[in-house]
Scaffold this motif. Structure first.
Motif, mmCIF file in Angstrom:
data_model
loop_
_atom_site.group_PDB
_atom_site.id
_atom_site.type_symbol
_atom_site.label_atom_id
_atom_site.label_comp_id
_atom_site.label_asym_id
_atom_site.label_seq_id
_atom_site.Cartn_x
_atom_site.Cartn_y
_atom_site.Cartn_z
ATOM 1 N N MET A 24 0.840 -1.209 0.000
ATOM 2 C CA MET A 24 0.000 0.000 0.000
ATOM 3 C C MET A 24 0.872 1.255 0.000
ATOM 4 N N ASP A 28 0.892 4.037 -2.771
ATOM 5 C CA ASP A 28 0.621 5.415 -2.366
ATOM 6 C C ASP A 28 1.703 6.370 -2.885
ATOM 7 N N TYR A 53 -6.696 -3.583 -4.456
ATOM 8 C CA TYR A 53 -6.320 -2.509 -3.551
ATOM 9 C C TYR A 53 -7.379 -1.431 -3.450
ATOM 10 N N ALA A 57 -9.078 -0.355 -0.057
ATOM 11 C CA ALA A 57 -9.131 1.062 0.314
ATOM 12 C C ALA A 57 -10.562 1.520 0.592
ATOM 13 N N LYS A 58 -11.518 0.962 -0.132
ATOM 14 C CA LYS A 58 -12.922 1.333 0.044
ATOM 15 C C LYS A 58 -13.595 0.529 1.153
ATOM 16 N N ALA A 66 -9.696 -3.088 6.380
ATOM 17 C CA ALA A 66 -9.342 -1.689 6.121
ATOM 18 C C ALA A 66 -8.995 -0.970 7.421
ATOM 19 N N VAL A 71 -5.949 1.715 6.274
ATOM 20 C CA VAL A 71 -5.848 2.134 4.868
ATOM 21 C C VAL A 71 -6.235 3.594 4.660
ATOM 22 N N HIS A 72 -6.943 4.199 5.589
ATOM 23 C CA HIS A 72 -7.288 5.616 5.467
ATOM 24 C C HIS A 72 -6.045 6.503 5.445
ATOM 25 N N TYR A 74 -3.434 6.113 3.642
ATOM 26 C CA TYR A 74 -2.848 6.158 2.301
ATOM 27 C C TYR A 74 -3.700 7.084 1.430
ATOM 28 N N VAL A 77 -3.793 6.594 -2.417
ATOM 29 C CA VAL A 77 -4.543 5.386 -2.769
ATOM 30 C C VAL A 77 -6.033 5.666 -2.625
ATOM 31 N N GLN A 78 -6.425 6.383 -1.587
ATOM 32 C CA GLN A 78 -7.836 6.732 -1.397
ATOM 33 C C GLN A 78 -8.353 7.576 -2.569
#
Length: 128
Positions: A24, A28, A53, A57-58, A66, A71-72, A74, A77-78
């Motif tokens: 990730m 990113d 990914y 991310a979602k 997540a 993952v928030h 990155y 990536v978001q």
């Protein structure tokens, strides 16, 4: 190991969680340099990577992974995941063969483009 292993083995979870976070981070950093993976245009590279990914991310993959993987954090990536998720063709593609979730977004069989308008599960159930 985190989501599906019948036995929670701490070493395995830690090892693969860290590898996912490393990937990730690579993703990113790449997306900090360009809008999409291969540059300014949406390409097959994005199509291949986004289901894995982008779904992570979602928050759509592997239960609460997540949150577990933060993952928030990155941000690039978001941004990328949101941009691809908003594409109309991606929205339609996510509907095909879907068997769960909102019936308005389930198109269990697709034979024609008009099926998106006339044969989603909510419409089929209403016709019964």
């Amino acid at each position: 190991f985190y989501a599906y292993a019948p036995q929670k083995i701490e070493y395995a979870i830690d090892r693969f969680a860290m590898e996912t976070k490393r990937q990730m981070d690579v993703l990113d950093r790449r997306l900090a340099e360009s809008e999409y993976l291969a540059g300014p245009d949406y390409t097959i590279a994005d199509m291949a990577v986004w289901p894995w990914y982008g779904g992570l991310a979602k928050g759509r993959s592997y239960n609460d992974a997540a949150q577990f993987l933060s993952v928030h954090e990155y941000k690039n990536v978001q941004r990328w995941a949101d941009a691809i998720d908003a594409r109309p063709a991606v929205t339609r593609g996510r509907m095909v063969n879907r068997m769960s979730g909102d019936p308005a977004f389930q198109l269990r069989e697709r034979h024609d483009a008009s099926d998106f308008e006339t044969k989603t599960q909510d419409k089929l159930e209403a016709a019964e």
